[in-house]
Design a protein around this motif. Structure first.
Motif, PDB file in Angstrom:
ATOM      1  N   MET A  90      16.257  32.728 -47.072  1.00 34.06           N
ATOM      2  CA  MET A  90      15.785  31.898 -48.172  1.00 34.06           C
ATOM      3  C   MET A  90      16.660  32.064 -49.417  1.00 34.06           C
ATOM      4  SD  MET A  90      11.765  32.814 -47.594  1.00 34.06           S
ATOM      5  CE  MET A  90      11.241  32.145 -49.181  1.00 34.06           C
ATOM      6  N   GLY A  91      17.894  32.446 -49.247  1.00 39.32           N
ATOM      7  CA  GLY A  91      18.775  32.753 -50.356  1.00 39.32           C
ATOM      8  C   GLY A  91      19.503  31.571 -50.957  1.00 39.32           C
ATOM      9  N   THR A  92      18.984  30.359 -50.776  1.00 40.33           N
ATOM     10  CA  THR A  92      19.550  29.160 -51.393  1.00 40.33           C
ATOM     11  C   THR A  92      18.438  28.352 -52.038  1.00 40.33           C
ATOM     12  OG1 THR A  92      19.285  27.808 -49.400  1.00 40.33           O
ATOM     13  CG2 THR A  92      21.348  29.057 -49.615  1.00 40.33           C
ATOM     14  N   VAL A  93      18.811  27.468 -52.950  1.00 39.92           N
ATOM     15  CA  VAL A  93      17.813  26.626 -53.611  1.00 39.92           C
ATOM     16  C   VAL A  93      17.089  25.758 -52.592  1.00 39.92           C
ATOM     17  CG1 VAL A  93      17.462  24.759 -55.269  1.00 39.92           C
ATOM     18  CG2 VAL A  93      19.053  26.613 -55.801  1.00 39.92           C
ATOM     19  N   SER A  94      17.830  25.213 -51.627  1.00 38.82           N
ATOM     20  CA  SER A  94      17.212  24.310 -50.658  1.00 38.82           C
ATOM     21  C   SER A  94      16.188  25.026 -49.789  1.00 38.82           C
ATOM     22  CB  SER A  94      18.286  23.655 -49.778  1.00 38.82           C
ATOM     23  OG  SER A  94      19.004  24.632 -49.052  1.00 38.82           O
ATOM     24  N   GLN A  95      16.427  26.290 -49.467  1.00 38.74           N
ATOM     25  CA  GLN A  95      15.490  27.036 -48.635  1.00 38.74           C
ATOM     26  C   GLN A  95      14.345  27.638 -49.454  1.00 38.74           C
ATOM     27  OE1 GLN A  95      15.181  27.248 -45.409  1.00 38.74           O
ATOM     28  NE2 GLN A  95      17.039  26.093 -44.930  1.00 38.74           N
ATOM     29  N   LEU A  96      14.660  28.092 -50.658  1.00 37.85           N
ATOM     30  CA  LEU A  96      13.645  28.727 -51.494  1.00 37.85           C
ATOM     31  C   LEU A  96      12.768  27.683 -52.178  1.00 37.85           C
ATOM     32  CD1 LEU A  96      12.779  31.597 -52.380  1.00 37.85           C
ATOM     33  CD2 LEU A  96      14.280  31.335 -54.362  1.00 37.85           C
ATOM     34  N   GLY A  97      13.367  26.509 -52.475  1.00 33.91           N
ATOM     35  CA  GLY A  97      12.631  25.471 -53.183  1.00 33.91           C
ATOM     36  C   GLY A  97      12.438  25.788 -54.650  1.00 33.91           C
ATOM     37  N   ALA A  98      13.138  26.799 -55.155  1.00 30.67           N
ATOM     38  CA  ALA A  98      12.986  27.270 -56.526  1.00 30.67           C
ATOM     39  C   ALA A  98      14.233  28.053 -56.903  1.00 30.67           C
ATOM     40  CB  ALA A  98      11.742  28.157 -56.650  1.00 30.67           C
ATOM     41  N   TYR A  99      14.329  28.416 -58.179  1.00 36.61           N
ATOM     42  CA  TYR A  99      15.448  29.237 -58.635  1.00 36.61           C
ATOM     43  C   TYR A  99      15.121  30.726 -58.619  1.00 36.61           C
ATOM     44  CZ  TYR A  99      17.573  24.904 -60.377  1.00 36.61           C
ATOM     45  OH  TYR A  99      18.117  23.648 -60.476  1.00 36.61           O
ATOM     46  N   TYR A 128      13.127  35.439 -45.452  1.00 35.99           N
ATOM     47  CA  TYR A 128      13.477  36.626 -46.224  1.00 35.99           C
ATOM     48  C   TYR A 128      14.475  36.296 -47.319  1.00 35.99           C
ATOM     49  CZ  TYR A 128      18.056  36.728 -43.920  1.00 35.99           C
ATOM     50  OH  TYR A 128      19.320  36.402 -43.490  1.00 35.99           O
ATOM     51  N   THR A 129      14.540  37.161 -48.319  1.00 37.72           N
ATOM     52  CA  THR A 129      15.609  37.115 -49.311  1.00 37.72           C
ATOM     53  C   THR A 129      16.340  38.453 -49.262  1.00 37.72           C
ATOM     54  OG1 THR A 129      14.189  37.941 -51.109  1.00 37.72           O
ATOM     55  CG2 THR A 129      14.331  35.542 -50.810  1.00 37.72           C
ATOM     56  N   TRP A 130      17.642  38.412 -49.533  1.00 33.98           N
ATOM     57  CA  TRP A 130      18.465  39.623 -49.537  1.00 33.98           C
ATOM     58  C   TRP A 130      19.241  39.658 -50.846  1.00 33.98           C
ATOM     59  CZ3 TRP A 130      19.346  44.205 -47.498  1.00 33.98           C
ATOM     60  CH2 TRP A 130      20.576  44.832 -47.696  1.00 33.98           C
ATOM     61  N   GLY A 131      19.249  40.817 -51.494  1.00 31.63           N
ATOM     62  CA  GLY A 131      20.009  40.920 -52.729  1.00 31.63           C
ATOM     63  C   GLY A 131      20.030  42.326 -53.282  1.00 31.63           C
ATOM     64  N   SER A 132      20.692  42.468 -54.406  1.00 35.48           N
ATOM     65  CA  SER A 132      20.786  43.767 -55.077  1.00 35.48           C
ATOM     66  C   SER A 132      19.549  43.991 -55.937  1.00 35.48           C
ATOM     67  CB  SER A 132      22.034  43.805 -55.963  1.00 35.48           C
ATOM     68  OG  SER A 132      21.939  42.818 -56.995  1.00 35.48           O
ATOM     69  N   VAL A 133      19.283  45.241 -56.247  1.00 35.53           N
ATOM     70  CA  VAL A 133      18.235  45.595 -57.199  1.00 35.53           C
ATOM     71  C   VAL A 133      18.928  45.995 -58.494  1.00 35.53           C
ATOM     72  CG1 VAL A 133      16.291  47.109 -57.728  1.00 35.53           C
ATOM     73  CG2 VAL A 133      16.678  46.348 -55.375  1.00 35.53           C
ATOM     74  N   ARG A 134      18.647  45.263 -59.569  1.00 39.64           N
ATOM     75  CA  ARG A 134      19.288  45.490 -60.860  1.00 39.64           C
ATOM     76  C   ARG A 134      18.234  45.596 -61.963  1.00 39.64           C
ATOM     77  NH1 ARG A 134      25.012  43.802 -61.335  1.00 39.64           N
ATOM     78  NH2 ARG A 134      25.779  43.076 -59.307  1.00 39.64           N
ATOM     79  N   ASP A 155      23.232  38.068 -54.245  1.00 43.94           N
ATOM     80  CA  ASP A 155      24.246  38.697 -55.096  1.00 43.94           C
ATOM     81  C   ASP A 155      25.439  39.065 -54.223  1.00 43.94           C
ATOM     82  OD1 ASP A 155      25.734  40.206 -56.848  1.00 43.94           O
ATOM     83  OD2 ASP A 155      24.112  41.581 -57.379  1.00 43.94           O
ATOM     84  N   SER A 156      26.607  38.563 -54.559  1.00 43.78           N
ATOM     85  CA  SER A 156      27.793  38.837 -53.730  1.00 43.78           C
ATOM     86  C   SER A 156      28.103  40.324 -53.670  1.00 43.78           C
ATOM     87  CB  SER A 156      29.003  38.069 -54.276  1.00 43.78           C
ATOM     88  OG  SER A 156      29.291  38.462 -55.616  1.00 43.78           O
ATOM     89  N   ALA A 157      27.691  41.072 -54.694  1.00 37.51           N
ATOM     90  CA  ALA A 157      27.943  42.512 -54.700  1.00 37.51           C
ATOM     91  C   ALA A 157      27.171  43.228 -53.606  1.00 37.51           C
ATOM     92  CB  ALA A 157      27.563  43.101 -56.056  1.00 37.51           C
ATOM     93  N   ALA A 158      26.106  42.606 -53.117  1.00 34.70           N
ATOM     94  CA  ALA A 158      25.295  43.230 -52.070  1.00 34.70           C
ATOM     95  C   ALA A 158      25.795  42.895 -50.672  1.00 34.70           C
ATOM     96  CB  ALA A 158      23.839  42.792 -52.208  1.00 34.70           C
ATOM     97  N   GLY A 159      26.723  41.954 -50.555  1.00 33.33           N
ATOM     98  CA  GLY A 159      27.227  41.581 -49.238  1.00 33.33           C
ATOM     99  C   GLY A 159      26.188  40.842 -48.424  1.00 33.33           C
TER     100      GLY A 159
END
Length: 366
Positions: free
Chosen positions: A121-130, A77-83, A104-108
């Motif tokens: 999957m919130g890192t480059v190493s886990q996602l394999g992409a940006y 999974y990925t976790w983040g804000s919607v902007r 996004d740090s704003a999303a905690g």
């Protein structure tokens, strides 16, 4: 295709420019995974400058609550804000597109109901992409289901971080396929990939065309077209078995199917296929019940090689014949190996909703 950021093979990358809406404050992000199995743009917060991120306002419900997202994939999974962002694809721009800013740090931190989906999957190493550019054909990444019901995909909170309450989110505020918001060429995509050697090769360069039948370079003939159902799936008949939950997915590295007649690997690559020589298999695609049309079909071939041999070569990242024994969500998953040597066309659903998207296939002769 080129070398993966984390040495994963078969990851197709594109470059996307993300801007604070209505400004020239932008970041150009390479190594964004092109994914025909998901919808919407997702980028790692670490790839955005502080000024660009600050200019991308967070989506808020009418109540004022901020919207965060838990996107679930086969591998985690990925976790983040919607902007909101202006998204530049090639020479075209989609304005004020809802995107997910991963980690996004704003999303905690992700709530437990999201983290239970598997690997973060919130890192480059886990996602394999940006980032991930999802061009499945679905305009909104959840659609009416999330607009009317609180599901463990969207979350809302009043403080701006630590969102843990599942929430319904209006269609226009859901993460959106940027292609659908282009002024022109907004009805889908054409992906052209060259053929690659059965033994794999270091890289392969293809072309992503925006729009379908809207320009001379995205108008193709001699294609086999099938309608996709509301889940953007079709029936793939292989080995006499009709698998009605099948899909095409450039964001998956390999081919996932079940064939007990093919030799499987042991040891390190247990679960993969290891035939003594490259095998050519036939499959037929047809529409599912619920698709906008019951007509149309496509019969094609794919190859299966020996994974022990293929992955023993260093510096090789493009493979057309790596298969895994198994199904994904009860269907055959035609991952990136299936795209080599083909044109794959994805036509977006209409604004009226799912069930009227389509996929088309043809040889590119390269």
């Amino acid at each position: 295709m080129e070398k993966s950021l984390s040495n994963y093979p078969n990851l197709p990358f594109v470059t996307v420019t993300v801007c604070a809406p209505g400004t020239s404050t932008c970041d150009t992000i390479d190594h964004v995974l092109l994914d025909t199995g998901s919808t919407g743009l997702r980028v790692l917060a670490s790839k955005l400058s502080s000024t660009t991120l600050a200019g991308m306002s967070r989506e808020q419900l009418s109540s004022g609550y901020y919207i965060d997202e838990c996107s679930q994939f086969v591998s985690g999974y990925t976790w983040g804000s919607v902007r909101l962002a202006d998204v530049e694809l090639g020479s075209e721009t989609a304005s004020s597109v809802p995107i997910e800013v991963i980690a996004d740090s704003a999303a905690g931190s992700a709530p437990s109901s999201c983290a239970s989906a598997g690997t973060n999957m919130g890192t480059v190493s886990q996602l394999g992409a940006y980032g991930i550019l999802g061009v499945q054909g679905q305009i909104r990444d959840c659609g009416q289901s999330c607009a009317s019901t609180a599901l463990p995909l969207y979350y809302a909170c009043s403080s701006g971080s630590g969102c843990s309450t599942e929430s319904a989110v209006p269609l226009t505020q859901q993460v959106t396929n940027p292609v659908s918001m282009l002024t022109n060429d907004n009805n889908g995509i054409v992906l052209s990939m060259p053929s690659v050697s059965d033994s794999g090769q270091a890289s392969a360069t293809g072309t992503l065309y925006l729009g379908v039948g809207t320009q001379s370079d995205n108008t193709l003939t001699s294609l086999s077209t099938i309608a996709l159902d509301a889940n953007f799936e079709f029936t793939a008949t292989y080995g006499g078995t009709a698998n009605q939950y099948s899909f095409i997915d450039s964001g998956t590295n390999f081919l996932y199917f079940q064939d007990s007649s093919l030799t499987q690997c042991t040891g390190t690559y247990s679960g993969y296929y290891c035939p003594s020589s490259v095998q050519t298999e036939s499959v037929t695609f047809a529409p599912n019940s619920g698709a906008s049309s019951s007509s149309g079909s496509y019969t094609g071939t794919f190859k299966v090689g020996n994974v022990n041999t293929l992955l023993s070569s260093s510096g090789v990242y493009a493979f057309n014949d790596i298969g895994v024994y198994g199904l994904v969500e009860d269907g055959l998953d035609f991952g990136m190996p299936f795209f080599y040597g083909r044109y794959v066309v994805i036509t977006n659903e209409s604004s009226s909703g799912a069930g009227d998207a389509s996929a088309a296939f043809g040889s590119n002769g390269a």
